[in-house]
Design an enzyme around this catalytic site. Structure first.
Site, PDB file in Angstrom:
ATOM      1  N   TYR A   1      -1.785   0.341  10.243  1.00 52.58           N
ATOM      2  CA  TYR A   1      -1.978  -0.322   8.947  1.00 52.58           C
ATOM      3  C   TYR A   1      -0.715  -0.227   8.096  1.00 52.58           C
ATOM      4  O   TYR A   1      -0.181  -1.240   7.634  1.00 52.58           O
ATOM      5  CB  TYR A   1      -3.166   0.318   8.224  1.00 52.58           C
TER       6      TYR A   1
ATOM      7  N   THR B   1       0.819  -1.205   0.000  1.00 55.20           N
ATOM      8  CA  THR B   1       0.000   0.000   0.000  1.00 55.20           C
ATOM      9  C   THR B   1       0.857   1.260   0.000  1.00 55.20           C
ATOM     10  O   THR B   1       1.954   1.275   0.561  1.00 55.20           O
ATOM     11  CB  THR B   1      -0.921   0.017   1.229  1.00 55.20           C
TER      12      THR B   1
END
Length: 314
Positions: free
Chosen positions: A146, A124
């Protein structure tokens, strides 16, 4: 080719399964269908895949995976993860589902599938930190649980590649949207709230956030392009997104125009861990994969609105 997709019932995973099958590959999915968001939506995606003959193992990646590897795979696309930036999600959940799950999958690959052509880790842009506007050579500086745990998972994969135990690459995705997008993500939530005239929670400052909003169809085209190029991408980190940049405010305006409605705003305090700006630098993807995003934000949002209306307003 025989291909395993983890997180197959999710947003991007389900589209990738369909894309790979359309190219003539045998696709097997794995998903634990956890309840981070409405399981019914994942069930809906799984049903769409089942209709196309794509089977999904309903198993957690932290469990024994021997059954999954009863027959070897040529490629693995690892999308399964604890997603999002949420104050209600503990660090333990991120570690369990992003770090330990990835390690367990890697150990199963080494034990049961040693001749894998390539392990494609899906990472990501959140690993870059507050502003994701750089190329792949710039050190990662994540600011969320995250982003931090996804970076750790990426390094687990690439560590095995660096020691010659696995052919692998890692693909960092940017602000993916489109049909099947998760319900708490910007555009699905925006479409729902507009349709039902519900106040939309908008975090302070977020209207000015700049994003490389990338249509899911472009993303899966880029991921599918890895097949046959595993030697070219081995050991590489590659950004996958679009260099078309839009603010959140512009995105909201596009959906308002498509739906011919005006959004009711519920102003909220700033959200910790939010990125201020993403701007995908995709020179490497163009060079190595022949990648070229084709779908504009307006075109993609028209498809997402059409999907939402078909699935949820009958």
């Amino acid at each position: 080719m025989r291909i395993l997709v983890t997180g197959a019932a999710g947003f991007i995973g389900s589209h990738l399964c369909e894309k790979l099958q359309s190219l003539g590959h045998e696709v097997v999915g794995i998903d634990n269908l956890n309840d981070y968001y409405d399981v019914q939506l994942k069930e809906m995606n799984a049903e769409d895949l089942a209709e196309k003959g794509i089977a999904i193992y309903r198993i957690d990646l932290n469990d024994d995976l021997k059954e999954v590897f009863a027959k070897p795979f040529d490629y693995i696309y690892h999308l399964a993860a604890q997603p999002g930036i949420s104050a209600s999600t503990s660090l333990k959940e991120y570690v369990d589902n992003n770090v330990y799950a990835t390690q367990n999958l890697l150990e199963a690959v080494l034990q049961y599938n040693p001749n894998l052509k390539s392990f494609v880790n899906i990472a990501t842009s959140s690993v870059y930190g507050v502003e994701a506007t750089v190329d792949e050579e710039v050190p990662a500086k994540p600011v969320s649980f995250y982003g931090t745990t996804k970076l750790a998972a990426e390094q687990l994969v690439l560590g095995l590649q660096r020691t010659g135990k696995l052919k692998a690459c890692s693909i960092r995705l940017y602000s993916v949207y489109g049909p099947r997008e998760r319900p708490e993500k910007l555009y699905t939530k925006l479409i729902e709230n507009l349709y039902y005239d519900k106040p939309f929670p908008l975090f302070e400052g977020s209207v000015k956030h700049e994003r490389s909003f990338t249509y899911v169809g472009d993303i899966v085209d880029g991921l599918a392009a890895i097949i046959g190029k595993e030697d070219v991408v081995n050991g590489e980190i590659i950004n996958l997104g679009t260099d078309e940049i839009n603010t959140t405010a512009e995105g909201i305006k596009r959906v308002e125009e498509i739906m011919n409605k005006k959004l009711i705003i519920d102003h909220q305090p700033p959200r910790k861990g939010d990125q201020q700006k993403t701007a995908a630098v995709i020179d490497k993807a163009r060079r190595l994969l022949g990648y070229e995003p084709k779908v504009s934000l307006k075109e993609g949002l028209q498809e997402q609105v059409k999907w939402y209306l078909q699935k949820f307003t009958k």
